[in-house]
Design a protein around this motif. Sequence first.
Motif, PDB file in Angstrom:
ATOM      1  N   GLN A   1       0.832  -1.196   0.000  1.00 43.83           N
ATOM      2  CA  GLN A   1       0.000   0.000   0.000  1.00 43.83           C
ATOM      3  C   GLN A   1       0.868   1.247   0.000  1.00 43.83           C
ATOM      4  O   GLN A   1       1.910   1.293   0.628  1.00 43.83           O
ATOM      5  N   MET A   2       0.379   2.258  -0.729  1.00 45.91           N
ATOM      6  CA  MET A   2       1.093   3.522  -0.838  1.00 45.91           C
ATOM      7  C   MET A   2       0.247   4.617  -0.205  1.00 45.91           C
ATOM      8  O   MET A   2      -0.970   4.633  -0.365  1.00 45.91           O
ATOM      9  N   LYS A   3       0.918   5.512   0.528  1.00 48.09           N
ATOM     10  CA  LYS A   3       0.194   6.628   1.141  1.00 48.09           C
ATOM     11  C   LYS A   3       1.014   7.897   0.966  1.00 48.09           C
ATOM     12  O   LYS A   3       2.212   7.862   0.672  1.00 48.09           O
ATOM     13  N   VAL A   4       0.349   9.048   1.159  1.00 47.79           N
ATOM     14  CA  VAL A   4       0.999  10.352   1.050  1.00 47.79           C
ATOM     15  C   VAL A   4       1.005  10.997   2.425  1.00 47.79           C
ATOM     16  O   VAL A   4       0.033  10.909   3.171  1.00 47.79           O
ATOM     17  N   GLN A   5       2.133  11.649   2.737  1.00 49.91           N
ATOM     18  CA  GLN A   5       2.212  12.422   3.977  1.00 49.91           C
ATOM     19  C   GLN A   5       3.167  13.585   3.754  1.00 49.91           C
ATOM     20  O   GLN A   5       3.936  13.596   2.796  1.00 49.91           O
ATOM     21  N   GLY A   6       3.116  14.555   4.655  1.00 47.35           N
ATOM     22  CA  GLY A   6       4.046  15.669   4.611  1.00 47.35           C
ATOM     23  C   GLY A   6       5.402  15.227   5.148  1.00 47.35           C
ATOM     24  O   GLY A   6       5.509  14.193   5.798  1.00 47.35           O
ATOM     25  N   PHE A   7       6.452  16.010   4.879  1.00 46.69           N
ATOM     26  CA  PHE A   7       7.773  15.671   5.379  1.00 46.69           C
ATOM     27  C   PHE A   7       8.584  16.939   5.589  1.00 46.69           C
ATOM     28  O   PHE A   7       8.266  17.995   5.060  1.00 46.69           O
ATOM     29  N   ASN A   8       9.653  16.814   6.378  1.00 47.05           N
ATOM     30  CA  ASN A   8      10.579  17.907   6.632  1.00 47.05           C
ATOM     31  C   ASN A   8      11.719  17.772   5.630  1.00 47.05           C
ATOM     32  O   ASN A   8      12.487  16.812   5.682  1.00 47.05           O
ATOM     33  N   SER A   9      11.845  18.723   4.725  1.00 45.70           N
ATOM     34  CA  SER A   9      12.844  18.666   3.652  1.00 45.70           C
ATOM     35  C   SER A   9      14.266  18.564   4.199  1.00 45.70           C
ATOM     36  O   SER A   9      15.089  17.822   3.668  1.00 45.70           O
ATOM     37  N   GLU A  10      14.557  19.280   5.281  1.00 48.99           N
ATOM     38  CA  GLU A  10      15.904  19.255   5.849  1.00 48.99           C
ATOM     39  C   GLU A  10      16.266  17.852   6.338  1.00 48.99           C
ATOM     40  O   GLU A  10      17.379  17.383   6.138  1.00 48.99           O
TER      41      GLU A  10
END
Length: 193
Positions: free
Chosen positions: A105-114
């Motif tokens: 399963q694939m999901k989308v979430q936010g992330f911290n670029s640094e």
Amino acid sequence: DGTKVCLNAMSSLKFTVSFTDKERNVELIGEGYFEVASDKAKPFMVAAKSMKIQVLGTHFNVSAYPEDNLVEASLVEGAIKADNGTSSLILKPGQQAILRNASGQMKVQGFNSEEVTDWKSGYFIFRNEPIDEIMKKISRWYNIDVKYQGVLTEEAFGGKYLKSNSLSELLSSLELTGTVKFKIDGRRVTVMQ
């Protein structure tokens, strides 16, 4: 074609000498940061384990180490489409597609670029990470074998460390927490609780 790729430790990229097909196909093992040159006539495609990423002109990071149980495609700028054969997602900057190998399963979430691109900037950045995840990253960079003695602590660790520092300096910093100790014997590091 003007595309730039920066590879992390223990990573490789396979591609043909020249892109003569209708697509620019590459295969990533490990982790890479891509700055893809735009060419609407020849889409750029990245195969990373069981995830295929279609690039729509962009900057992004892909982590797909063989020993990890997931693939992460993290979009910094532009747009990408992540596909696992059963579903696909189009990402916006600041979003990350995560594909878990076990479930598919694939999901989308936010992330911290640094945090995601820390390796490219010469740092380890740990935020609330267990010691076994930290040691995976350290073992790739310093090319060491890691063994565990005793029960692993469930303590989460954090910090920002220069990769140019020695292994012993990094491990000494982690020991200052008082919850973990290390023994270095050549290329082998034993984590003790």
